[in-house]
Scaffold this active site. Sequence first.
Site, short mmCIF file in Angstrom:
data_model
loop_
_atom_site.label_atom_id
_atom_site.label_comp_id
_atom_site.label_asym_id
_atom_site.label_seq_id
_atom_site.Cartn_x
_atom_site.Cartn_y
_atom_site.Cartn_z
N ALA A 71 90.43 48.55 -33.58
CA ALA A 71 89.01 48.30 -33.34
C ALA A 71 88.17 49.29 -34.13
O ALA A 71 88.62 50.40 -34.44
CB ALA A 71 88.69 48.41 -31.84
N ASP A 72 86.96 48.86 -34.44
CA ASP A 72 86.04 49.76 -35.12
C ASP A 72 84.61 49.38 -34.72
O ASP A 72 84.30 48.20 -34.55
CB ASP A 72 86.18 49.67 -36.64
CG ASP A 72 85.44 50.80 -37.33
OD1 ASP A 72 85.92 51.95 -37.27
OD2 ASP A 72 84.35 50.56 -37.90
N THR A 73 83.77 50.40 -34.56
CA THR A 73 82.39 50.19 -34.14
C THR A 73 81.44 50.85 -35.12
O THR A 73 81.67 51.98 -35.55
CB THR A 73 82.16 50.76 -32.73
OG1 THR A 73 83.05 50.11 -31.81
CG2 THR A 73 80.73 50.55 -32.27
N ALA A 108 84.37 45.40 -34.20
CA ALA A 108 85.43 44.48 -34.62
C ALA A 108 86.70 44.80 -33.86
O ALA A 108 87.02 45.97 -33.62
CB ALA A 108 85.68 44.60 -36.12
#
Length: 211
Positions: A71-73, A108
């Site tokens: 995940a990435d923010t 994501a």
Amino acid sequence: MPTLYLASASPRRRELLTQIGVPFVTRVAAIDETPLADEAPHAYVERLARAKAGAVLATLPAGDAGVVLGADTAVVLDGHILGKPVDRDDALATLRALSGREHQVLTAIALATAQRRVARVVTTQVRFTTLSPVQIEAYWASGEACDKAGSYGIQGLAAVFVSQLQGSYSAVVGLPLCETAELLAEFAIPCWQVLPAHNPEVAGRDGRGSN
């Protein structure tokens, strides 16, 4: 049931997975998080989520049927990604820029196995109230802004800055739980595997509630 590997060192993502009752093993693999030239924020967060999942997948032993979650923010204002602050001045400038305005938080999520890889990007609109210089200075002094994208953490003291939110709250924290649950189900990993034991004291001494 396959083992779920969380490709993140984020304590917030660990807490969110635990919240929905999904057991996991934390594995972290370093990747280059530098944005590519002219890369759109949406493409950036998806690329990093996929890269994190793929990097951890590559470390699993042959024959491991596990599923890796990456995940990435990113916090985005006027089309520009606001990363973690490099110092006090950077954090104060970021908070001043967010004050009284709406920005986007893109998160994501990517799931990967040896046979399949999928990803999804969730966009949440967040509006800040107008922040006073005193609030901005006090928030920096709290230490909470130091390791946060956009220089704030919605799950902490900065909750009072948010006057409006449209979309997924948990995505702003770091993991969109509705979408994550949907993707996990596609990989035969259900939620609610670990549920808290029922405590009758919550409902009343006799378990029937209070009168």
